[in-house]
Design an enzyme around this catalytic site. Sequence first.
Site, PDB file in Angstrom:
ATOM      1  N   TYR A 122       0.812  -1.217   0.000  1.00 11.88           N
ATOM      2  CA  TYR A 122       0.000   0.000   0.000  1.00 11.88           C
ATOM      3  C   TYR A 122       0.843   1.264   0.000  1.00 11.88           C
ATOM      4  O   TYR A 122       0.399   2.298  -0.468  1.00 11.88           O
ATOM      5  CB  TYR A 122      -0.913   0.036   1.235  1.00 11.88           C
ATOM      6  N   LYS A 141       3.670 -15.443   3.288  1.00 14.56           N
ATOM      7  CA  LYS A 141       3.929 -16.226   2.071  1.00 14.56           C
ATOM      8  C   LYS A 141       5.428 -16.486   2.038  1.00 14.56           C
ATOM      9  O   LYS A 141       6.147 -16.085   1.116  1.00 14.56           O
ATOM     10  CB  LYS A 141       3.429 -15.430   0.842  1.00 14.56           C
ATOM     11  N   ASP A 143      -2.367 -18.592   1.404  1.00 16.89           N
ATOM     12  CA  ASP A 143      -3.341 -19.342   0.593  1.00 16.89           C
ATOM     13  C   ASP A 143      -4.020 -20.406   1.444  1.00 16.89           C
ATOM     14  O   ASP A 143      -5.234 -20.622   1.368  1.00 16.89           O
ATOM     15  CB  ASP A 143      -2.699 -19.925  -0.673  1.00 16.89           C
ATOM     16  N   ASP A 197      -6.050  -7.199   4.268  1.00 16.73           N
ATOM     17  CA  ASP A 197      -7.188  -6.604   3.558  1.00 16.73           C
ATOM     18  C   ASP A 197      -8.067  -7.719   3.008  1.00 16.73           C
ATOM     19  O   ASP A 197      -9.295  -7.725   3.193  1.00 16.73           O
ATOM     20  CB  ASP A 197      -6.670  -5.715   2.424  1.00 16.73           C
ATOM     21  N   ASP A 240     -11.902  -9.375   4.654  1.00 17.19           N
ATOM     22  CA  ASP A 240     -13.177  -9.435   3.928  1.00 17.19           C
ATOM     23  C   ASP A 240     -13.745 -10.853   3.981  1.00 17.19           C
ATOM     24  O   ASP A 240     -14.944 -11.047   4.169  1.00 17.19           O
ATOM     25  CB  ASP A 240     -12.989  -9.036   2.451  1.00 17.19           C
TER      26      ASP A 240
HETATM   27  C1  IPM Z   1     -10.246  -1.577   3.874  1.00 15.01           C
HETATM   28  C2  IPM Z   1     -10.518  -1.039   2.496  1.00 15.01           C
HETATM   29  C3  IPM Z   1      -9.389  -0.093   2.118  1.00 15.01           C
HETATM   30  C4  IPM Z   1      -8.104  -0.893   2.148  1.00 15.01           C
HETATM   31  C5  IPM Z   1      -9.562   0.600   0.756  1.00 15.01           C
HETATM   32  C6  IPM Z   1     -10.863   1.366   0.697  1.00 15.01           C
HETATM   33  C7  IPM Z   1      -8.391   1.480   0.410  1.00 15.01           C
HETATM   34  O1  IPM Z   1     -10.656  -2.078   1.584  1.00 15.01           O
HETATM   35  O2  IPM Z   1     -10.172  -0.767   4.832  1.00 15.01           O
HETATM   36  O3  IPM Z   1     -10.113  -2.793   4.018  1.00 15.01           O
HETATM   37  O4  IPM Z   1      -7.773  -1.576   1.166  1.00 15.01           O
HETATM   38  O5  IPM Z   1      -7.416  -0.857   3.163  1.00 15.01           O
HETATM   39 MG    MG Z   2     -10.660  -4.014   2.465  1.00 13.47          MG
END
Ligand code: IPM
Ligand code: MG
Length: 361
Positions: free
Chosen positions: A146, A195, A227, A251, A255
Amino acid sequence: MNCNITVIPGDGIGPEIVREACGVLDKVGAVYGHTFNYTKILMGGCSIDEYGVPLTDEALETAKKSDSVLLGAVGGNVGNSRWYDVAPNLRPEAGLLAIRKGLGLFANIRPAYLYKELADACPLKKEIIGDGFDMVIMRELTGGLYFGDRYTKEIDGVTTAVDTLTYNENEIRRIAIKAFDIAMKRRKSVISVDKANVLDSSRLWRKVVEEVAKDYPEVTLTHMLVDNCAMQLVMNPGQFDVILTENMFGDILSDEASMITGSIGMLSSASLNEGKFGLYEPSHGSAPDIAGKDIANPIATILSAAMMLRYSFDLDKEAKAIEDAVQQVLTEGYRTVDIMADGCKQVGTTEMGKLICERIK
Ligand code: IPM
Ligand code: MG
């Protein structure tokens, strides 16, 4: 206690959910004798509209001077040309990256917990869910891909894009320490995800995490390849207590972890610096398609406010009062549309906030 909070309503459903979270904080203040002062700043698309940039230096300075930050969400539909037909560093999300870096928020804590009441919304089979799961993802937030050098240029006549993944040992050590500290207050297990079969940064990650682990003899450390971790999350989520990982892996895995709870509208998060300062926000996004309809679920933001009380202000009792109030409305069968189920009572954003306020004791 007198707490100065920077509030960032942001875009989409952000303003609605933040309003409910502030309402809950005010109720806590009234019951427990604290004062929460709010200073609003713009970030994301609304700041682009007003100032042409997703976060102004003045807004960042305001945040720096406060005791903590409460954020709704930023960004619009990625197809929204008004905010996206510009350089990446001028898009709404760039404001989020800038505030994370500017405030030194390297430790991102993302809990993923299955509410018994919402188990039917979990997409996993009952035998996989077992007794449920309760994990925390500790994601490094200000390093890695990032924030590495990034550019696109012609190399030998071929358009080439470069992103750089860099970690130094200090960046790894400080996030590992936070993860082990949190594990000590939980089930004392850290699964460090990397990894290391491919990446140098991951091999350094492993080495430093092992050094930190020596200071926590009570905590069990396991290494897992990313993975495999993605697979284990849907095969046996109950095995995870604290997952420690770098920025990009965190990240993606967070999710996935939020999805298996069946209710991203319930998940809070905290991003902390070396000390007590933190930015607190729901794990979900700005959901522009449902903005302004009073149907968004404010619970993730309300639980993020609870995390703020616990981590930034050491108000454990007050944080627990919020969490208990949320648990109570769920037990009583109140649901926003995203978590609605047969036999439950559907309520809107404002009503949900009000129900939770009434149950703060
Ligand atoms: C998160 C989001 C952010 C990230 C984006 C919106 C830049 O996906 O907070 O997980 O990737 O960190
Ligand atoms: Mg995210």
